[in-house]
Motif scaffolding. Structure first.
Motif, PDB file in Angstrom:
ATOM      1  N   ALA A  10      47.636  36.806  45.806  1.00  0.00           N
ATOM      2  CA  ALA A  10      48.907  36.416  46.424  1.00  0.00           C
ATOM      3  C   ALA A  10      49.759  37.627  46.784  1.00  0.00           C
ATOM      4  N   ARG A  11      49.606  38.704  46.042  1.00  0.00           N
ATOM      5  CA  ARG A  11      50.404  39.907  46.292  1.00  0.00           C
ATOM      6  C   ARG A  11      49.756  40.851  47.295  1.00  0.00           C
ATOM      7  N   GLU A  24      51.631  41.797  50.616  1.00  0.00           N
ATOM      8  CA  GLU A  24      52.800  42.649  50.410  1.00  0.00           C
ATOM      9  C   GLU A  24      52.389  44.103  50.221  1.00  0.00           C
ATOM     10  N   THR A  63      40.756  36.090  49.963  1.00  0.00           N
ATOM     11  CA  THR A  63      42.215  36.172  50.144  1.00  0.00           C
ATOM     12  C   THR A  63      42.671  37.619  50.168  1.00  0.00           C
ATOM     13  N   CYS A  64      42.134  38.438  49.266  1.00  0.00           N
ATOM     14  CA  CYS A  64      42.500  39.863  49.251  1.00  0.00           C
ATOM     15  C   CYS A  64      42.072  40.553  50.539  1.00  0.00           C
ATOM     16  N   THR A  87      47.418  40.812  42.607  1.00  0.00           N
ATOM     17  CA  THR A  87      46.747  39.518  42.674  1.00  0.00           C
ATOM     18  C   THR A  87      46.463  39.190  44.137  1.00  0.00           C
TER      19      THR A  87
END
Length: 218
Positions: free
Chosen positions: A180-181, A184, A211-212, A178
């Motif tokens: 958000a991930r 990481e 975002t990505c 996602t």
């Protein structure tokens, strides 16, 4: 300085949409948000549907400056003028595809959680090696799990294989990623993240893509 043989950052993978106009609009939004590459992945489509969407996406991606690949079908990719193809375990021999398509044709391959397979694919001429699922995938919930720690090992493998070459194969992570991930996964060693649901099913595709992409441009 070593460069990559496949774009770093966001690698969009198409959802199972039959509505080609909707897909083209979504691809435009994702590209505006920073998507660098796109894979047409239509497991449930007819051969005709798949070919029609491939023919529609190839010129659009060329216009947008997005590297365009076709999943499974490297001959179709050549036919429609795509930049390359992605091959899974049962999608034919990568070395055969390389010999037929030439050195400039981009070839990536699924390695699941297998470094030995990645080593073989690098020898066969893969431009990127893909590992996953790194998280539980809504697209393939039964997919084998690949720990994030594998990504750094894969990058070391790709670097070693490149040797003195100025270009090395990229490491792609896929599965349940996602926006958000994304940071990481990037920090764990991925050069690129392949995203389906987290991008194309997002409420705002442009924002999700930004975002990505930002995870690779801190």
């Amino acid at each position: 300085m070593t460069t990559l043989r496949f774009p770093s950052g966001l690698y969009g993978v198409t959802p199972e949409w039959d509505d080609t106009d909707r897909l083209l609009a979504a691809v435009r939004a994702a590209a505006e948000g920073g998507m660098r590459a796109l894979q047409l992945r239509r497991k449930n489509a007819s051969a005709q549907q798949r070919a029609e969407q491939a023919r529609a996406l190839a010129p659009l991606c060329r216009e947008l400056g997005v590297v365009f690949l076709v999943n499974d079908h490297w001959r179709l990719a050549l036919e429609v003028g795509a930049d390359g193809a992605h091959l899974g375990r049962d999608d034919g021999d990568l070395a055969e595809a390389r010999a037929a398509a030439g050195a400039d044709f981009v070839l990536g391959a699924s390695c699941y959680n297998e470094l030995d397979r990645a080593r073989q694919l690098l020898e066969a001429g893969a431009d990127y090696i893909a590992f996953g699922a790194v998280y539980v995938s809504p697209t393939k919930p039964q997919a084998v799990q690949a720990p994030l720690s594998l990504l750094a090992q894969a990058r070391d493998l790709a670097t070693a294989h490149a040797g003195q070459s100025a270009r090395r194969a990229a490491v792609v992570a896929i599965g349940g990623i996602t926006p958000a991930r994304a940071p990481e996964v990037a920090s764990a060693g991925a050069d690129s993240i392949a995203v389906i649901t987290g991008l194309f099913e997002a409420p705002d595709i442009l924002a999700a893509a930004r975002t990505c992409a930002a995870a690779f441009n801190p």
